[in-house]
Scaffold this motif. Structure first.
Motif, short mmCIF file in Angstrom:
data_model
loop_
_atom_site.label_atom_id
_atom_site.label_comp_id
_atom_site.label_asym_id
_atom_site.label_seq_id
_atom_site.Cartn_x
_atom_site.Cartn_y
_atom_site.Cartn_z
N GLU A 1 0.84 -1.21 0.00
CA GLU A 1 0.00 0.00 0.00
C GLU A 1 0.87 1.25 0.00
O GLU A 1 0.58 2.22 -0.72
CB GLU A 1 -0.91 0.00 1.22
CG GLU A 1 -2.05 -1.01 1.15
CD GLU A 1 -2.86 -1.04 2.43
OE1 GLU A 1 -2.51 -0.30 3.37
OE2 GLU A 1 -3.84 -1.81 2.48
N GLU A 2 1.92 1.24 0.81
CA GLU A 2 2.81 2.40 0.86
C GLU A 2 3.51 2.61 -0.49
O GLU A 2 3.66 3.74 -0.95
CB GLU A 2 3.84 2.21 1.97
CG GLU A 2 3.24 2.29 3.37
CD GLU A 2 4.27 2.02 4.46
OE1 GLU A 2 5.46 1.82 4.10
OE2 GLU A 2 3.89 1.99 5.64
N GLN A 3 3.91 1.50 -1.11
CA GLN A 3 4.55 1.61 -2.41
C GLN A 3 3.57 2.14 -3.46
O GLN A 3 3.91 2.97 -4.30
CB GLN A 3 5.09 0.24 -2.84
CG GLN A 3 5.88 0.29 -4.15
CD GLN A 3 6.46 -1.07 -4.50
OE1 GLN A 3 6.28 -2.04 -3.77
NE2 GLN A 3 7.16 -1.14 -5.61
N LEU B 1 1.42 6.45 -6.75
CA LEU B 1 0.31 7.32 -7.13
C LEU B 1 0.70 8.79 -6.99
O LEU B 1 0.35 9.62 -7.84
CB LEU B 1 -0.91 7.02 -6.28
CG LEU B 1 -1.66 5.73 -6.61
CD1 LEU B 1 -2.77 5.49 -5.59
CD2 LEU B 1 -2.25 5.79 -8.02
N LYS B 2 1.41 9.11 -5.92
CA LYS B 2 1.85 10.49 -5.74
C LYS B 2 2.80 10.91 -6.86
O LYS B 2 2.71 12.04 -7.37
CB LYS B 2 2.54 10.65 -4.38
CG LYS B 2 1.57 10.60 -3.20
CD LYS B 2 2.30 10.74 -1.87
CE LYS B 2 1.31 10.66 -0.70
NZ LYS B 2 2.01 10.76 0.60
N LYS C 1 2.81 9.72 -9.86
CA LYS C 1 2.00 9.87 -11.09
C LYS C 1 1.17 11.15 -11.04
O LYS C 1 0.96 11.79 -12.08
CB LYS C 1 1.11 8.64 -11.28
CG LYS C 1 1.86 7.40 -11.71
CD LYS C 1 0.95 6.20 -11.85
CE LYS C 1 1.67 5.01 -12.47
NZ LYS C 1 2.82 4.59 -11.69
N GLU C 2 0.69 11.50 -9.83
CA GLU C 2 -0.05 12.76 -9.71
C GLU C 2 0.83 13.95 -10.05
O GLU C 2 0.42 14.87 -10.75
CB GLU C 2 -0.60 12.89 -8.30
CG GLU C 2 -1.78 11.97 -8.00
CD GLU C 2 -2.25 12.09 -6.56
OE1 GLU C 2 -1.67 12.90 -5.82
OE2 GLU C 2 -3.19 11.37 -6.18
N VAL C 3 2.06 13.91 -9.52
CA VAL C 3 3.00 14.99 -9.82
C VAL C 3 3.28 15.05 -11.33
O VAL C 3 3.30 16.13 -11.93
CB VAL C 3 4.32 14.79 -9.04
CG1 VAL C 3 5.38 15.79 -9.50
CG2 VAL C 3 4.06 14.94 -7.55
N LEU C 4 3.47 13.87 -11.93
CA LEU C 4 3.75 13.82 -13.36
C LEU C 4 2.56 14.33 -14.17
O LEU C 4 2.73 15.11 -15.12
CB LEU C 4 4.08 12.37 -13.77
CG LEU C 4 4.36 12.12 -15.26
CD1 LEU C 4 5.57 12.94 -15.71
CD2 LEU C 4 4.59 10.64 -15.51
N LEU C 5 1.33 13.93 -13.78
CA LEU C 5 0.15 14.36 -14.49
C LEU C 5 -0.07 15.86 -14.35
O LEU C 5 -0.45 16.55 -15.31
CB LEU C 5 -1.07 13.60 -13.97
CG LEU C 5 -2.35 13.66 -14.82
CD1 LEU C 5 -2.06 13.27 -16.26
CD2 LEU C 5 -3.43 12.77 -14.23
N SER D 1 -8.08 17.41 -7.47
CA SER D 1 -8.46 16.28 -8.32
C SER D 1 -7.83 16.44 -9.69
O SER D 1 -7.85 17.53 -10.27
CB SER D 1 -9.98 16.19 -8.45
OG SER D 1 -10.34 15.24 -9.43
N LEU D 2 -7.27 15.34 -10.20
CA LEU D 2 -6.66 15.38 -11.52
C LEU D 2 -7.59 14.85 -12.59
O LEU D 2 -7.20 14.75 -13.75
CB LEU D 2 -5.37 14.56 -11.52
CG LEU D 2 -4.23 15.13 -10.66
CD1 LEU D 2 -3.07 14.17 -10.61
CD2 LEU D 2 -3.79 16.48 -11.20
#
Length: 487
Positions: A278-280, A285-286, A288-292, A348-349
């Protein structure tokens, strides 16, 4: 801190296994209580034997006195009731079998008492035989122990079943008393926690719990205890080597025969691998959020560059018509860039607040066409409308085209008026109304056959997102668009 600091119910453990285990534990505890009670009664009965020997008539169990010649000297009422044929059969009665060997043993060893078990029919009896050398007799106290033996056998079978279950479970199974001290813990504890069961017996569960988890656990458990509702708790447990293991605990309360809380049974599963995954995943996800966000930011910047290039290029255009065309293109690019800017700045992305988007877009159009609120009032009635990127771009372009047309054509000669946007949710659909109270479109204009690019874009964009478009020319120009399943 007692059970209210370490109890919960529910969890990921298979319900059937958990229920079976709890039933086994509860049955085992019931049998233990019954055995303890039977043993206590036996001890009390043994202690009363000599006290009641002076009052054999009152003794509830059979008492028989036999002479050294094996003649029946005395039967109390309980003996007569239990063995009605004893006087007739004498020493041949099963209750008196092998007494010659026992009296010989007394005489040769000097012993004064002996105990034995006898099966008579379907019943099992325990005989306490006392030698009375002064009377040349034996006094025999008899007790039916059939039920006690049945309980002992059932207890051993239950204990065997229980150990077969717990010894082979991947989870750690434990039983605590009311103070949350371990009374039993399965062998799997050594594999999961590093401790041998005997190292944990008698110690409180709180001793092994992570200090930061204790208050949270206590609060959750207290809530479950007060409401009597099932639940689940995740906590960290100290491994023998010092590191902490993530456990997911599930359990149930145990009660005695009087309905009083006596302890709890817990089934704890090692979820350390799941927590690590879950931590990984959260970390991924974080990232990917930064990338998006960076992608939306770069798209917005590129569109702004295009808009700036159009603006620079328009400075070299002498023809007003061509300059207006460039301005319209510039506004369209800005409307798309604004979607990516809102997504970049949003938590939200995937969706943007379309009301906030329209406010920003209308401000841009006011500046672009030199309009003011004193001349043209803008009204917005949009609440709780969130659209994804594709829908937001299409709807944004629709709003841009219709409002741009209003600013350009609806209020000639400094005429004052109003422009508005309304959006309402109707089930899975959205009703959008964009209009003005200006001079209106010519009655003979067919919006589906016009050569005007702006109106062509309106009909095309509405069709692309599956919208039903209606035009109302009764008071100005009002577009009603039903957007299907955009919510």
């Amino acid at each position: 801190m007692g059970l209210d600091a370490f109890f919960n119910r529910g969890g990921n453990t298979d319900d059937r296994d958990r229920d079976r285990l709890i039933s086994e534990i509860e049955e085992l505890q019931r049998q233990v209580r019954s055995l303890k009670e039977a043993e206590e009664n036996r001890k009390n009965a043994d202690a009363e034997i000599f006290n009641l020997a002076s009052f054999p008539e009152q003794y509830p169990n059979p008492i028989i006195e036999i002479s050294s010649a094996f003649e029946v000297r005395y039967l109390n009422p309980a003996a007569k009731k239990e063995f009605p044929d004893l006087l007739r059969k004498g020493r041949k009665h099963p209750a008196l079998r092998d007494l010659d060997r026992i009296i010989a043993r007394f005489q040769s060893t000097g012993e004064q008492s002996v105990q034995r078990e006898l099966e008579i029919g379907d019943l099992l009896y325990k005989e306490s035989i006392y030698y009375l050398p002064g009377n040349q007799a034996m006094r025999i106290f008899i007790k039916d122990i059939t039920e006690q033996r049945r309980l002992e056998i059932a207890f051993k079978e239950s204990e065997k079943r229980l150990r077969m279950i717990t010894d082979n479970m991947m989870d750690v199974v434990s039983v605590t008393d009311i103070a949350a001290r371990y009374q039993y813990i399965s062998p799997s504890a050594e594999r999961v926690l590093g401790y041998k069961p005997e190292e944990m017996i008698g110690k409180p569960a709180l001793f092994y719990m992570h200090p930061l988890d204790a208050p949270r656990v206590a609060a959750v458990i207290q809530e479950h205890l007060s409401k009597g509702l099932p639940g689940r708790i995740v906590l960290r447990f100290r491994h023998k080597d010092g590191h902490y293991v993530w456990l997911e605990a599930a359990g149930d309360l145990l009660y005695d025969d009087n309905g009083k809380l006596s302890g709890a049974i817990l089934s704890s599963r090692d979820i350390s691998d799941r927590k690590a995954a879950e931590e990984q995943l959260n970390s991924s996800l974080k990232e990917k959020e930064v990338l998006l966000k960076e992608i939306h930011h770069r798209v917005k910047n590129n569109l702004q560059i295009i808009s700036s290039l159009l603006n620079l290029q328009s400075a070299y255009i002498k023809d007003d018509r061509d300059r207006h065309i460039f301005k319209d293109c510039q506004n369209r690019v800005r409307s798309m860039a604004l979607v990516h800017e809102k997504l970049y700045r949003s938590e939200s992305l995937s969706k943007i607040d379309f009301a906030e988007y329209i406010r920003s877009l209308s401000g841009t159009l006011y500046n672009s066409y030199g309009a003011t609120q004193d001349q043209v009032r803008f009204d917005l009635d949009v609440k709780d409308i969130f659209l994804d990127v594709d829908a937001a771009i299409h709807c944004g372009l629709l709003v841009n085209e219709i409002i741009s047309n209003s600013f350009k054509h609806a209020f000639p000669g400094g005429r004052k008026g109003r422009v508005w946007v309304e959006m309402k949710v109707d089930g899975n659909d959205i009703d959008m109304v964009i209009g003005d109270d200006g001079v209106g479109l010519p009655e003979d204009m067919d919006i589906y056959k016009t050569g005007t690019l702006g109106i062509q874009l309106v009909t095309s964009l509405a069709a692309q997102i599956g919208g039903d478009l209606e035009l109302d020319r009764s008071e100005g120009t009002v577009y009603r668009i039903r957007l299907r399943e955009l919510k």
